[in-house]
Design an enzyme around this catalytic site. Sequence first.
Site, PDB file in Angstrom:
ATOM      1  N   LYS A  52       0.837  -1.207   0.000  1.00  0.00           N
ATOM      2  CA  LYS A  52       0.000   0.000   0.000  1.00  0.00           C
ATOM      3  C   LYS A  52       0.873   1.259   0.000  1.00  0.00           C
ATOM      4  CE  LYS A  52      -3.691  -2.458   2.381  1.00  0.00           C
ATOM      5  NZ  LYS A  52      -4.302  -2.802   3.685  1.00  0.00           N
ATOM      6  N   GLN A  96      -3.951  -1.415  10.081  1.00  0.00           N
ATOM      7  CA  GLN A  96      -3.956  -2.730   9.433  1.00  0.00           C
ATOM      8  C   GLN A  96      -4.506  -3.794  10.387  1.00  0.00           C
ATOM      9  OE1 GLN A  96      -3.011  -3.357   6.124  1.00  0.00           O
ATOM     10  NE2 GLN A  96      -3.662  -5.481   6.477  1.00  0.00           N
ATOM     11  N   ASP A 119     -10.358   2.954   4.800  1.00  0.00           N
ATOM     12  CA  ASP A 119     -10.713   1.528   4.691  1.00  0.00           C
ATOM     13  C   ASP A 119     -12.233   1.352   4.639  1.00  0.00           C
ATOM     14  OD1 ASP A 119      -8.664  -0.282   4.394  1.00  0.00           O
ATOM     15  OD2 ASP A 119      -8.160  -0.376   6.523  1.00  0.00           O
TER      16      ASP A 119
END
Length: 293
Positions: A52, A96, A119
């Site tokens: 990412k 994460q 997200d």
Amino acid sequence: MVLLDGKETSKKIQEELKEKVDQLKKEGKKIPHLAAIIVGDNGASLTYVNAKVKACEKVGFESTLIKLSESTTEEQLMKRVKSMNENPDIDGYIVQLPLPKHINETKITMAIDPAKDVDGFHPENVGRMALGMPCFLPATPAGIMELLKRYEVPTEGKHCVVIGRSHIVGSPMAMLMWRNELPGNATVTITHSRTQNLKELCLQADIIVAALGKAEFLTAEMVKEGAAIIDVGITRVEDTSKKSGYRLLGDVKFDEVAAKASFITPVPGGVGPMTIASLMINTLKAIEMKELI
Ligand code: NAD
């Protein structure tokens, strides 16, 4: 059969984003800044986070990677989250998942500012998605929708069977497929581990999204001739012939299903790269979201 090439499509999206960033630079405007927090040293999570951050650099975004040790407490992580919320230079950030067992993931997710939640996991964004309001869409389902759009896979009036009901893939995928726009407008059946007649349902499907996390689960005998197949699954299996020592398998038995499919995503190179592309799209969007959320 058309291969839905996520790797190529993601590359194209990243080129498009780079052009937009160059334009922002020319106009002297703020460059999107994505931050990622990772706790512990889970190998797969580190690989995802690094991919990412690398993608951010490629498109010209600013990026910050914060690596915290496995022993980080919930309170310490919460402080980091709060400082991300308050930092005007950070447009969007991710924490994460999974987090170590001693940290409550829900509590952390709820603490993220919805306007920076690239997200799309915060309940406010999930609710906004359900109501068709401006929001961040979760990256994996949004990436799949982008792939369906760019390859013009017919969805309107089609029967879509989603296998798996997780909060990050199956459930939002179903929601996006039934909404009243394109791609979408499908009739959706959502299935899960307690579904009893999965094979019969799959045999009626024009589109199957396999997101259960069981390697090569979907076989040709479960698929109608001409169906479009989206394989979300990623399972690492040992492979000594590979430098890494493993290879990746999807939830679909690719060769035999591809022979019957109209469209199919490979693993790797299908949904995975599209997930990263969506996160980049969300980060660019984060600049406008401040006014919308
Ligand atoms: P999860 O374990 O949270 O959910 C799995 C779902 O599958 C559950 O809802 C469960 O009820 C259902 N299920 C399990 N066995 C089943 C069966 N026999 N029949 C029908 N349904 C069954 O998993 P997840 O987080 O949604 O991820 C699913 C897979 O997708 C995993 O392999 C994961 O690694 C992969 N994934 C890939 C990406 C990507 O970018 N490509 C992103 C997220 C997840």
